[in-house]
Design a protein around this motif. Structure first.
Motif, PDB file in Angstrom:
ATOM      1  N   GLN A 212      -5.565 -48.929 -57.735  1.00  0.00           N
ATOM      2  CA  GLN A 212      -4.820 -48.090 -56.783  1.00  0.00           C
ATOM      3  C   GLN A 212      -3.689 -47.711 -57.323  1.00  0.00           C
ATOM      4  O   GLN A 212      -2.778 -48.162 -57.883  1.00  0.00           O
ATOM      5  CB  GLN A 212      -4.403 -48.991 -55.789  1.00  0.00           C
TER       6      GLN A 212
ATOM      7  N   ALA B 166      -8.025 -45.126 -56.867  1.00  0.00           N
ATOM      8  CA  ALA B 166      -7.719 -44.606 -55.489  1.00  0.00           C
ATOM      9  C   ALA B 166      -6.196 -43.832 -55.940  1.00  0.00           C
ATOM     10  O   ALA B 166      -5.367 -44.553 -56.737  1.00  0.00           O
ATOM     11  CB  ALA B 166      -7.415 -45.681 -54.723  1.00  0.00           C
ATOM     12  N   GLU B 167      -6.068 -42.663 -55.234  1.00  0.00           N
ATOM     13  CA  GLU B 167      -4.663 -41.890 -55.295  1.00  0.00           C
ATOM     14  C   GLU B 167      -4.379 -41.718 -54.006  1.00  0.00           C
ATOM     15  O   GLU B 167      -5.065 -41.470 -53.019  1.00  0.00           O
ATOM     16  CB  GLU B 167      -4.846 -40.837 -56.294  1.00  0.00           C
ATOM     17  N   TYR B 168      -3.274 -40.955 -53.779  1.00  0.00           N
ATOM     18  CA  TYR B 168      -2.621 -40.498 -52.523  1.00  0.00           C
ATOM     19  C   TYR B 168      -3.694 -39.553 -51.915  1.00  0.00           C
ATOM     20  O   TYR B 168      -3.690 -39.242 -50.836  1.00  0.00           O
ATOM     21  CB  TYR B 168      -1.184 -40.115 -52.245  1.00  0.00           C
TER      22      TYR B 168
ATOM     23  N   GLY C 129      -9.741 -41.113 -53.363  1.00  0.00           N
ATOM     24  CA  GLY C 129     -10.487 -41.942 -54.431  1.00  0.00           C
ATOM     25  C   GLY C 129     -11.595 -41.504 -54.933  1.00  0.00           C
ATOM     26  O   GLY C 129     -12.320 -40.412 -54.315  1.00  0.00           O
TER      27      GLY C 129
ATOM     28  N   SER D  83      -8.303 -43.389 -49.361  1.00  0.00           N
ATOM     29  CA  SER D  83      -8.167 -44.091 -50.700  1.00  0.00           C
ATOM     30  C   SER D  83      -7.921 -45.525 -50.271  1.00  0.00           C
ATOM     31  O   SER D  83      -8.244 -46.392 -50.972  1.00  0.00           O
ATOM     32  CB  SER D  83      -7.036 -43.583 -51.466  1.00  0.00           C
ATOM     33  N   LEU D  84      -6.984 -45.912 -49.271  1.00  0.00           N
ATOM     34  CA  LEU D  84      -6.696 -47.230 -48.718  1.00  0.00           C
ATOM     35  C   LEU D  84      -7.906 -48.308 -48.573  1.00  0.00           C
ATOM     36  O   LEU D  84      -7.942 -49.211 -48.894  1.00  0.00           O
ATOM     37  CB  LEU D  84      -5.734 -47.226 -47.397  1.00  0.00           C
TER      38      LEU D  84
ATOM     39  N   LEU E  74      -9.301 -50.457 -51.497  1.00  0.00           N
ATOM     40  CA  LEU E  74      -9.005 -51.836 -51.650  1.00  0.00           C
ATOM     41  C   LEU E  74      -9.682 -52.926 -51.092  1.00  0.00           C
ATOM     42  O   LEU E  74      -9.549 -54.061 -51.616  1.00  0.00           O
ATOM     43  CB  LEU E  74      -7.354 -51.949 -51.059  1.00  0.00           C
TER      44      LEU E  74
ATOM     45  N   PRO F 189      -3.528 -53.205 -57.583  1.00  0.00           N
ATOM     46  CA  PRO F 189      -2.660 -52.263 -56.907  1.00  0.00           C
ATOM     47  C   PRO F 189      -1.620 -52.014 -57.798  1.00  0.00           C
ATOM     48  O   PRO F 189      -0.634 -52.663 -58.220  1.00  0.00           O
ATOM     49  CB  PRO F 189      -1.882 -53.149 -55.777  1.00  0.00           C
TER      50      PRO F 189
ATOM     51  N   GLN G 184       1.073 -52.681 -49.845  1.00  0.00           N
ATOM     52  CA  GLN G 184      -0.196 -52.141 -49.428  1.00  0.00           C
ATOM     53  C   GLN G 184      -1.343 -53.130 -49.163  1.00  0.00           C
ATOM     54  O   GLN G 184      -2.256 -52.469 -48.513  1.00  0.00           O
ATOM     55  CB  GLN G 184      -0.665 -51.541 -50.946  1.00  0.00           C
TER      56      GLN G 184
END
Length: 474
Positions: free
Chosen positions: A232, A256-258, A261, A295-296, A299, A308, A314
């Motif tokens: 992430q 994953a990015e803001y 992902g 993207s979250l 996780l 992370p 997060q």
């Protein structure tokens, strides 16, 4: 605004919880534990900067957590979400991070409440130089006092501006370049600093995976090869962590990015993703990868190692029970909240803690600071002497065997260490030795329970010893 403040307080509460959890095992006097726990000083300043013809008042914060060793050390982050509690939490972590990896600094941290993505470079330079001037006026920056570095939202560019401002005020001070680290190489920076945190993450994960007894409990084999990894954050730390793991044979299956992902169960080409993002300004729509809108949610995907490498808080109590990774490697500061950690540990997930794993940056910053104080590039005086020594060995082997190496083969063997080689060697040694200390503490005191508590425990003991040797506490 309220949510930002709440997140900062949650982060500080988490750090304090981790501290208290470890401190109760030390047997140290309560007064000493309180001195180690609490921040030494907090400086907040509001300074005016002209932006597009209007005067804006910018808030800056610098926190010095511990003065048991000088200078204090810690980055400056630029973000509209900066809060006093967040900066205090980060400064506190820096103290223990330095102690864990045996870097002789106290912890500090800084923040400026500004969004660097929404203002021009010219405005950022104004803000940076003005904040630096405010710190200089209060004697809160200097190679023997407090040494900032880049953090979230800042880079070598901002450190260069700070260094230039400081050297203007302190003209003639030959140690002045050591007032900040993370500078460009051309103005006193050090080769190897850019990738230092990500490379440290790689060394730390590799060292954990070297112990068969530990990885067998997770149903894994030793070594990095073929381990599946989700990362992430694809900034400097995330990219370099992914790069070195990929080169060592790991499969980076998700990033994953803001903005979203990408996922490929067969693995992603990290360099190709980096190039794609540079060209398109996004990791999305990478050829051969599946786009993940939220993207979250990545996780919670199945993998061997979850890294992370973005911001704090997060993994929380709300998503911790859905985490399927066997190992969480904290490349960011404070990505796991205290309630989440309790859930993860109950599930048997191993957390390699931030105060150890992402200490590569401060370790190499220490090397840069040493370089600035000595005013000589590492390797400059010894490289050719090493090459001559190695050359004599090769000459002897050739004479004894009657065989001769080609010029290219000989050059590879006799090459002396340059600055980057020395920096990487020092970082690797630091990460290996520090992990062995943490693991040994956990082995000797199993009641500590987990790697984070063991890391805090040895850090507290080291800091306490410093105070005791100074005669401040019996």
């Amino acid at each position: 605004m309220g949510n930002y403040l709440e997140e900062g307080k949650k982060f500080l509460d988490t750090v304090m919880y981790y501290y208290d959890k470890a401190a109760k095992h030390t047997g140290l006097p309560q007064g000493l534990l309180e001195r180690i726990r609490n921040c030494n000083s907090v400086y907040k300043v509001y300074f005016p900067v002209e932006i597009d013809g209007e005067i804006h008042n910018i808030e800056g914060i610098r926190v010095q957590h511990s003065l048991h060793k000088l200078p204090t050390k810690g980055g400056i982050r630029y973000s509209p979400e900066v809060s006093e509690d967040e900066v205090k939490a980060l400064a506190t972590l820096m103290t223990f991070k330095c102690a864990v990896v045996n870097v002789p600094f106290g912890g500090a941290k800084g923040g400026v409440k500004i969004d660097p993505r929404k203002v021009s470079e010219k405005v950022l330079e104004k803000v940076t130089r003005r904040f630096a001037a405010e710190l200089i006026k209060k004697n809160l920056i200097g190679p023997s006092l407090d040494v900032p570095a880049p953090d979230y939202g800042t880079s070598g560019r901002e450190m260069g501006w700070i260094a230039d401002t400081y050297m203007t005020f302190k003209f003639g001070d030959t140690d002045a370049q050591g007032c900040v680290t993370g500078k460009p190489v051309g103005i006193g920076g050090i080769r190897g600093r850019t990738e230092a945190t990500g490379l440290g993450v790689f060394y730390g994960i590799r060292e954990f995976l070297n112990y068969e007894d530990d990885v067998k409990k997770l149903g894994l084999t030793t070594g990095i090869k073929d381990k599946t990894v989700i990362i992430q954050g694809f900034g400097n730390v995330g990219y370099h962590s992914a790069k070195f793991l990929h080169e060592a044979g790991a499969k980076i299956i998700g990033i994953a990015e803001y903005e979203g992902g990408i996922y490929n169960a067969n693995g992603l080409d990290v360099e190709a993703v980096f190039k794609h993002r540079k060209e398109t300004k996004s990791i999305l729509n990478f050829p051969g990868a599946q786009n993940i809108e939220n993207s979250l949610s990545m996780l919670e995907m199945e993998c061997d190692i979850l890294i992370p490498a973005a911001l704090e808080n997060q993994i929380t109590k709300d998503n911790a029970d859905r985490i399927k990774a066997k190992i969480i490697a904290e490349a960011a500061n404070g990505p796991v909240t205290m309630l989440a950690e309790q859930i993860l540990l109950q599930k048997g997930i191993v957390i390699i803690p931030d105060l150890y794993l992402n200490a590569g940056g401060v370790t190499v910053s220490y090397f840069e600071w040493l370089k600035n104080l000595s005013n000589v590039r590492f390797g400059r005086m010894g490289k050719r002497a090493e090459e001559k020594s190695y050359g004599k060995i090769v000459d002897t082997v050739e004479a004894l065997t009657g065989k001769h190496l080609s010029y290219e083969e000989r050059s590879k063997i006799v090459q002396g260490s340059d600055e980057e080689d020395i920096v990487r060697s020092g970082l690797e040694d630091t990460m290996i030795g520090s992990y062995q200390e943490i693991r040994e503490a956990l082995k000797q005191k199993p009641e500590l329970g987990d790697l984070r508590t063991a890391a805090f425990y040895i850090a507290i003991k080291k800091i306490a010893l410093s105070y005791q040797l100074m005669g401040i506490f019996p």
